[in-house]
Design a protein around this motif. Sequence first.
Motif, PDB file in Angstrom:
ATOM      1  N   ILE A  67       0.845  -1.207   0.000  1.00  0.00           N
ATOM      2  CA  ILE A  67       0.000   0.000   0.000  1.00  0.00           C
ATOM      3  C   ILE A  67       0.876   1.251   0.000  1.00  0.00           C
ATOM      4  O   ILE A  67       0.592   2.226  -0.718  1.00  0.00           O
ATOM      5  N   LEU A  68       1.960   1.236   0.762  1.00  0.00           N
ATOM      6  CA  LEU A  68       2.879   2.382   0.772  1.00  0.00           C
ATOM      7  C   LEU A  68       3.539   2.570  -0.589  1.00  0.00           C
ATOM      8  O   LEU A  68       3.688   3.716  -1.061  1.00  0.00           O
ATOM      9  N   ALA A  69       3.928   1.485  -1.229  1.00  0.00           N
ATOM     10  CA  ALA A  69       4.537   1.596  -2.554  1.00  0.00           C
ATOM     11  C   ALA A  69       3.521   2.118  -3.569  1.00  0.00           C
ATOM     12  O   ALA A  69       3.856   2.931  -4.430  1.00  0.00           O
ATOM     13  N   TRP A  70       2.289   1.647  -3.471  1.00  0.00           N
ATOM     14  CA  TRP A  70       1.230   2.106  -4.377  1.00  0.00           C
ATOM     15  C   TRP A  70       0.921   3.589  -4.152  1.00  0.00           C
ATOM     16  O   TRP A  70       0.599   4.306  -5.081  1.00  0.00           O
ATOM     17  N   ALA A  71       1.085   4.060  -2.901  1.00  0.00           N
ATOM     18  CA  ALA A  71       0.848   5.458  -2.560  1.00  0.00           C
ATOM     19  C   ALA A  71       2.083   6.322  -2.834  1.00  0.00           C
ATOM     20  O   ALA A  71       2.156   7.459  -2.358  1.00  0.00           O
ATOM     21  N   ARG A  72       3.014   5.800  -3.592  1.00  0.00           N
ATOM     22  CA  ARG A  72       4.226   6.519  -4.013  1.00  0.00           C
ATOM     23  C   ARG A  72       5.161   6.876  -2.856  1.00  0.00           C
ATOM     24  O   ARG A  72       5.711   7.978  -2.797  1.00  0.00           O
ATOM     25  N   HIS A  73       5.321   5.921  -1.953  1.00  0.00           N
ATOM     26  CA  HIS A  73       6.286   6.047  -0.861  1.00  0.00           C
ATOM     27  C   HIS A  73       7.203   4.825  -0.880  1.00  0.00           C
ATOM     28  O   HIS A  73       7.174   4.006   0.039  1.00  0.00           O
ATOM     29  N   PRO A  74       8.050   4.709  -1.920  1.00  0.00           N
ATOM     30  CA  PRO A  74       8.884   3.503  -2.042  1.00  0.00           C
ATOM     31  C   PRO A  74       9.917   3.365  -0.929  1.00  0.00           C
ATOM     32  O   PRO A  74      10.282   2.242  -0.557  1.00  0.00           O
ATOM     33  N   GLY A  75      10.386   4.453  -0.404  1.00  0.00           N
ATOM     34  CA  GLY A  75      11.355   4.396   0.690  1.00  0.00           C
ATOM     35  C   GLY A  75      10.756   3.763   1.934  1.00  0.00           C
ATOM     36  O   GLY A  75      11.364   2.891   2.563  1.00  0.00           O
ATOM     37  N   LEU A  76       9.541   4.203   2.291  1.00  0.00           N
ATOM     38  CA  LEU A  76       8.876   3.619   3.457  1.00  0.00           C
ATOM     39  C   LEU A  76       8.492   2.162   3.202  1.00  0.00           C
ATOM     40  O   LEU A  76       8.594   1.331   4.101  1.00  0.00           O
ATOM     41  N   ALA A  77       8.079   1.862   1.981  1.00  0.00           N
ATOM     42  CA  ALA A  77       7.713   0.487   1.633  1.00  0.00           C
ATOM     43  C   ALA A  77       8.931  -0.432   1.774  1.00  0.00           C
ATOM     44  O   ALA A  77       8.837  -1.528   2.337  1.00  0.00           O
ATOM     45  N   SER A  78      10.064   0.019   1.270  1.00  0.00           N
ATOM     46  CA  SER A  78      11.297  -0.771   1.397  1.00  0.00           C
ATOM     47  C   SER A  78      11.712  -0.911   2.847  1.00  0.00           C
ATOM     48  O   SER A  78      12.156  -1.981   3.278  1.00  0.00           O
TER      49      SER A  78
END
Length: 131
Positions: A67-78
């Motif tokens: 969900i974080l990656a989909w919301a354009r937060h790849p750093g938090l997703a990683s």
Amino acid sequence: MDTENNGDTRPQQGSPVQGEPSPGEPQQDDTNVREGFHVEHVKVSETNEGKPWFEWTVAACLLVSVILAWARHPGLASLVVVAVLWSAAIVRSVYGPDSPWKVRSVGFDSFIGVSLGTILGLLFWSIRFLH
């Protein structure tokens, strides 16, 4: 009197004993021995593996990462994925055989968790530095 083996009831050299394979023949019995190697079949069940509550917690954390990656937060997703991998590795190392997270052996699970977490973090930051 038997002149061939002089009354000896033991089988002659080179003749197979009843039920035993010849020296060049592979064994066909159920002793789980194949060509000189012992094959042990591992029983797989939920009682021998990890705990479902821990596995669902890991799955929920990975869903948060998606969900974080989909919301354009790849750093938090990683970061979430790295944290989950390292946490599972630490839990497996600390609790050993009683760990709620089991895939293979303690050493393998810990090594894979820490390695994948480190590699994912390094990969994310190396791509970040390229931009």
